[in-house]
Design a protein around this motif. Sequence first.
Motif, PDB file in Angstrom:
ATOM      1  N   SER A  25       0.840  -1.192   0.000  1.00  0.00           N
ATOM      2  CA  SER A  25       0.000   0.000   0.000  1.00  0.00           C
ATOM      3  C   SER A  25       0.880   1.249   0.000  1.00  0.00           C
ATOM      4  CB  SER A  25      -0.910   0.015   1.229  1.00  0.00           C
ATOM      5  OG  SER A  25      -1.566   1.259   1.345  1.00  0.00           O
ATOM      6  N   PRO A  26       0.603   2.226  -0.879  1.00  0.00           N
ATOM      7  CA  PRO A  26       1.405   3.454  -0.927  1.00  0.00           C
ATOM      8  C   PRO A  26       1.179   4.348   0.295  1.00  0.00           C
ATOM      9  CG  PRO A  26      -0.470   3.602  -2.432  1.00  0.00           C
ATOM     10  CD  PRO A  26      -0.444   2.196  -1.915  1.00  0.00           C
ATOM     11  N   SER A  27       0.170   4.040   1.116  1.00  0.00           N
ATOM     12  CA  SER A  27      -0.139   4.875   2.289  1.00  0.00           C
ATOM     13  C   SER A  27       0.813   4.619   3.461  1.00  0.00           C
ATOM     14  CB  SER A  27      -1.590   4.634   2.740  1.00  0.00           C
ATOM     15  OG  SER A  27      -1.756   3.305   3.216  1.00  0.00           O
ATOM     16  N   ILE A  28       1.614   3.578   3.363  1.00  0.00           N
ATOM     17  CA  ILE A  28       2.539   3.223   4.444  1.00  0.00           C
ATOM     18  C   ILE A  28       3.921   3.803   4.160  1.00  0.00           C
ATOM     19  CG2 ILE A  28       3.538   1.338   5.785  1.00  0.00           C
ATOM     20  CD1 ILE A  28       0.497   1.548   6.017  1.00  0.00           C
ATOM     21  N   SER A  29       4.527   4.413   5.184  1.00  0.00           N
ATOM     22  CA  SER A  29       5.852   5.024   5.006  1.00  0.00           C
ATOM     23  C   SER A  29       6.917   3.965   4.774  1.00  0.00           C
ATOM     24  CB  SER A  29       6.209   5.862   6.235  1.00  0.00           C
ATOM     25  OG  SER A  29       6.464   5.014   7.352  1.00  0.00           O
ATOM     26  N   ASP A  30       8.001   4.373   4.118  1.00  0.00           N
ATOM     27  CA  ASP A  30       9.107   3.447   3.852  1.00  0.00           C
ATOM     28  C   ASP A  30       9.717   2.924   5.150  1.00  0.00           C
ATOM     29  OD1 ASP A  30       8.772   3.758   1.148  1.00  0.00           O
ATOM     30  OD2 ASP A  30      10.320   5.288   0.927  1.00  0.00           O
ATOM     31  N   GLU A  31       9.762   3.794   6.177  1.00  0.00           N
ATOM     32  CA  GLU A  31      10.327   3.394   7.467  1.00  0.00           C
ATOM     33  C   GLU A  31       9.512   2.269   8.103  1.00  0.00           C
ATOM     34  OE1 GLU A  31      11.328   5.329  11.884  1.00  0.00           O
ATOM     35  OE2 GLU A  31      10.548   6.591  10.255  1.00  0.00           O
ATOM     36  N   THR A  32       8.174   2.415   8.058  1.00  0.00           N
ATOM     37  CA  THR A  32       7.297   1.385   8.631  1.00  0.00           C
ATOM     38  C   THR A  32       7.387   0.095   7.820  1.00  0.00           C
ATOM     39  OG1 THR A  32       5.777   3.061   9.478  1.00  0.00           O
ATOM     40  CG2 THR A  32       4.910   0.824   9.248  1.00  0.00           C
ATOM     41  N   LYS A  33       7.420   0.232   6.492  1.00  0.00           N
ATOM     42  CA  LYS A  33       7.538  -0.953   5.628  1.00  0.00           C
ATOM     43  C   LYS A  33       8.801  -1.738   5.974  1.00  0.00           C
ATOM     44  CE  LYS A  33       5.091   0.826   1.552  1.00  0.00           C
ATOM     45  NZ  LYS A  33       5.235   1.287   0.153  1.00  0.00           N
ATOM     46  N   GLU A  34       9.913  -1.032   6.113  1.00  0.00           N
ATOM     47  CA  GLU A  34      11.187  -1.703   6.398  1.00  0.00           C
ATOM     48  C   GLU A  34      11.129  -2.427   7.739  1.00  0.00           C
ATOM     49  OE1 GLU A  34      15.978  -0.695   6.750  1.00  0.00           O
ATOM     50  OE2 GLU A  34      14.518   0.918   6.390  1.00  0.00           O
ATOM     51  N   LYS A  35      10.533  -1.755   8.747  1.00  0.00           N
ATOM     52  CA  LYS A  35      10.423  -2.359  10.074  1.00  0.00           C
ATOM     53  C   LYS A  35       9.568  -3.626  10.043  1.00  0.00           C
ATOM     54  CE  LYS A  35       7.954  -0.118  13.114  1.00  0.00           C
ATOM     55  NZ  LYS A  35       7.524   0.854  14.139  1.00  0.00           N
ATOM     56  N   VAL A  36       8.429  -3.538   9.362  1.00  0.00           N
ATOM     57  CA  VAL A  36       7.514  -4.689   9.300  1.00  0.00           C
ATOM     58  C   VAL A  36       8.149  -5.842   8.527  1.00  0.00           C
ATOM     59  CG1 VAL A  36       5.295  -5.518   8.407  1.00  0.00           C
ATOM     60  CG2 VAL A  36       5.419  -3.311   9.587  1.00  0.00           C
ATOM     61  N   PHE A  37       8.779  -5.535   7.380  1.00  0.00           N
ATOM     62  CA  PHE A  37       9.394  -6.599   6.580  1.00  0.00           C
ATOM     63  C   PHE A  37      10.545  -7.270   7.330  1.00  0.00           C
ATOM     64  CE2 PHE A  37       7.577  -4.682   2.552  1.00  0.00           C
ATOM     65  CZ  PHE A  37       6.806  -5.794   2.254  1.00  0.00           C
TER      66      PHE A  37
END
Length: 338
Positions: A25-37
């Motif tokens: 989803s484009p609504s999620i920040s790159d920082e959050t994406k990296e943390k979750v992944f």
Amino acid sequence: MANIKEVAKAAGVSSSTVSRVINHSPSISDETKEKVFNVIKAMNYSPSSIAKALTNNKSYTVTLLVDVDDEKSFQNPFFYEIMHGIEKFVYKKEYSLIVANLNTTMKKESILDWLVKSKRTDGVILPSSILNSHIVKDLKREGVPFVAIGETTHLKESFSWVDIDNKKGAEMATYELLNNGFSRIAFIGLDKNKIFSNRRYEGYCSALEKSDLQLDKLIVIECINNKNEGYTQMKKLLESNSAPDAVICADNTISIGVIRAIQEKGLSIPKDIGIISFDTNQVAELLYPTVSTVNVNLFELGYQSAKILFEHIENNHTLDQGLLISTNIETRETTKSR
């Protein structure tokens, strides 16, 4: 194995945020994406395809539509090379590939209607030989991305397709013979009902014209592509007053018959007659002498068909396109310099 709630707790986010990260989803920040992944990787979490499908209304399958009544296609090893290429890219995208028969009915619906209307597929790949205006209109109306394998000239609608660059391949084959000292080059196996065959003939004619050589239609042979026809047609040419000093064969089954006719005549290959053939190098390497070929990359044909399909799946504004896969010449004993 961890579940989505455990991943969310470890990452300090909600389960819905984890779901949006998984679905890019484009609504999620790159920082959050990296943390979750990072947490997903550490916990070895893998969302089920069923759960993903329910979440974003996708089936995570693409369909290869075929006509099982076309026995020649299924007996042809080329079909499985193309399918291998499709499957390779589909697997890379974490999708499943299903093969469906065009003529099957499901609950009194055609298989295509059943797949499309019930959202059981996210895209379709199909040979151009079974594509018609009705199928094109149905898929476009339902908003289902599709790609044709093979160029078409009989349809006015716009759509994406992928094919081998048959014209360029035939040009290269003709130049291969000309550059090795041959000048009177026959073309055996023309089928005017098939686009790929016509493109090869165009390439042959183009190379002759660019080399200031006159086209002689007496040595352009229309015939069925099998070894018996190759033998019969080559024998006729050798007994005529217009015998060639080289031959381009539509495929390697024709070249088997061509070689036999030449050898029965007591002629030497390539000293007296040169040969180059389209398609599989597996047969070419087993013949004596070994046959030079125009190699066609059918794995890449399938791979690129799937790649373009996913471009349409992931962006419905992707423009229709036609892509030609390059060929290359494999020089063997039948085109050595005279």
